[in-house]
Design a protein around this motif. Sequence first.
Motif, short mmCIF file in Angstrom:
data_model
loop_
_atom_site.label_atom_id
_atom_site.label_comp_id
_atom_site.label_asym_id
_atom_site.label_seq_id
_atom_site.Cartn_x
_atom_site.Cartn_y
_atom_site.Cartn_z
N ASP A 89 0.85 -1.18 0.00
CA ASP A 89 0.00 0.00 0.00
C ASP A 89 0.89 1.23 0.00
OD1 ASP A 89 0.72 0.73 2.71
OD2 ASP A 89 -0.73 -0.73 3.43
N GLU A 90 0.27 2.39 -0.13
CA GLU A 90 1.04 3.62 -0.18
C GLU A 90 1.20 4.28 1.19
OE1 GLU A 90 -0.60 6.20 -3.15
OE2 GLU A 90 -0.55 4.63 -4.67
N VAL A 91 0.48 3.77 2.18
CA VAL A 91 0.51 4.37 3.52
C VAL A 91 1.73 3.92 4.31
CG1 VAL A 91 -0.74 4.55 5.71
CG2 VAL A 91 -2.00 4.55 3.55
N ASN A 92 2.01 2.64 4.28
CA ASN A 92 3.10 2.08 5.07
C ASN A 92 4.35 1.88 4.22
OD1 ASN A 92 1.62 1.64 7.61
ND2 ASN A 92 0.39 0.31 6.33
N ARG A 93 5.49 1.98 4.89
CA ARG A 93 6.76 1.84 4.19
C ARG A 93 7.70 0.98 5.03
NH1 ARG A 93 10.33 3.99 0.48
NH2 ARG A 93 12.33 4.65 1.29
N PHE A 94 8.34 0.02 4.38
CA PHE A 94 9.37 -0.79 5.02
C PHE A 94 10.35 -1.18 3.93
CE2 PHE A 94 11.47 -4.23 7.17
CZ PHE A 94 11.42 -3.85 8.51
N VAL A 95 11.59 -0.77 4.10
CA VAL A 95 12.63 -1.02 3.10
C VAL A 95 13.84 -1.62 3.80
CG1 VAL A 95 14.16 0.01 1.39
CG2 VAL A 95 11.85 0.90 1.67
N ILE A 96 14.36 -2.70 3.23
CA ILE A 96 15.57 -3.34 3.75
C ILE A 96 16.67 -3.16 2.69
CG2 ILE A 96 16.61 -5.45 4.59
CD1 ILE A 96 13.74 -6.51 5.06
N PRO A 97 17.66 -2.33 2.99
CA PRO A 97 18.75 -2.13 2.03
C PRO A 97 19.54 -3.42 1.81
CG PRO A 97 18.79 -0.47 3.77
CD PRO A 97 17.82 -1.52 4.19
N ALA A 98 19.93 -3.67 0.58
CA ALA A 98 20.67 -4.90 0.24
C ALA A 98 21.96 -5.01 1.04
CB ALA A 98 20.97 -4.94 -1.25
N PHE A 103 10.48 -15.67 2.81
CA PHE A 103 10.89 -16.24 1.52
C PHE A 103 11.69 -15.22 0.70
CE2 PHE A 103 7.29 -19.11 2.42
CZ PHE A 103 7.93 -20.32 2.22
N ALA A 104 11.21 -13.98 0.69
CA ALA A 104 11.91 -12.92 -0.05
C ALA A 104 13.32 -12.71 0.51
CB ALA A 104 11.11 -11.62 0.03
N PHE A 105 13.43 -12.79 1.82
CA PHE A 105 14.71 -12.60 2.50
C PHE A 105 15.74 -13.63 2.02
CE2 PHE A 105 17.57 -13.52 6.05
CZ PHE A 105 18.00 -12.26 6.42
N VAL A 106 15.36 -14.90 2.03
CA VAL A 106 16.28 -15.96 1.61
C VAL A 106 16.65 -15.80 0.13
CG1 VAL A 106 16.54 -18.46 1.30
CG2 VAL A 106 15.49 -17.56 3.38
N TYR A 107 15.66 -15.50 -0.70
CA TYR A 107 15.92 -15.29 -2.12
C TYR A 107 16.90 -14.12 -2.32
CZ TYR A 107 15.19 -14.13 -7.03
OH TYR A 107 15.39 -13.85 -8.35
N ALA A 108 16.64 -13.01 -1.62
CA ALA A 108 17.46 -11.82 -1.79
C ALA A 108 18.89 -12.05 -1.28
CB ALA A 108 16.83 -10.63 -1.07
N ILE A 109 19.04 -12.79 -0.20
CA ILE A 109 20.38 -13.12 0.30
C ILE A 109 21.19 -13.78 -0.82
CG2 ILE A 109 21.64 -14.72 1.82
CD1 ILE A 109 20.77 -12.53 3.55
N ALA A 110 20.57 -14.76 -1.49
CA ALA A 110 21.25 -15.46 -2.59
C ALA A 110 21.49 -14.50 -3.77
CB ALA A 110 20.44 -16.67 -3.04
#
Length: 104
Positions: free
Chosen positions: A18-27, A64-71
């Motif tokens: 959504d456009e209200v909430n924001r959560f970003v994890i830098p690589a 799931f996204a976390f493990v994929y992004a780590i790789a």
Amino acid sequence: MLFGNWTINEDNISWSGDEVNRFVIPADSLNSTIENDGETLYEWILQATNEDWLTQNDLYDLNFAFVYAIAKFGLDFNYEYFDATLADQYEQFEDEDEEDAWLN
């Protein structure tokens, strides 16, 4: 790449639900860890778990996204840290469910 409401791009994992909430994890800090009661845990998973607006399904997708992004980003990954992090996360889910049951 999308995992539920999480988008993985070249620089980060970000909430796109959504456009209200924001959560970003830098690589570059994705695999940051913290120590908690003698265990090493992945910091960003726990930070997301503490966000009240994210549902359990959103957090499962993030796992799931976390493990994929780590790789994808070629970062070091420790299965023991991840297992301990998920155990902590699931314990928080159980505590919330018990609290909700008690309130109803």
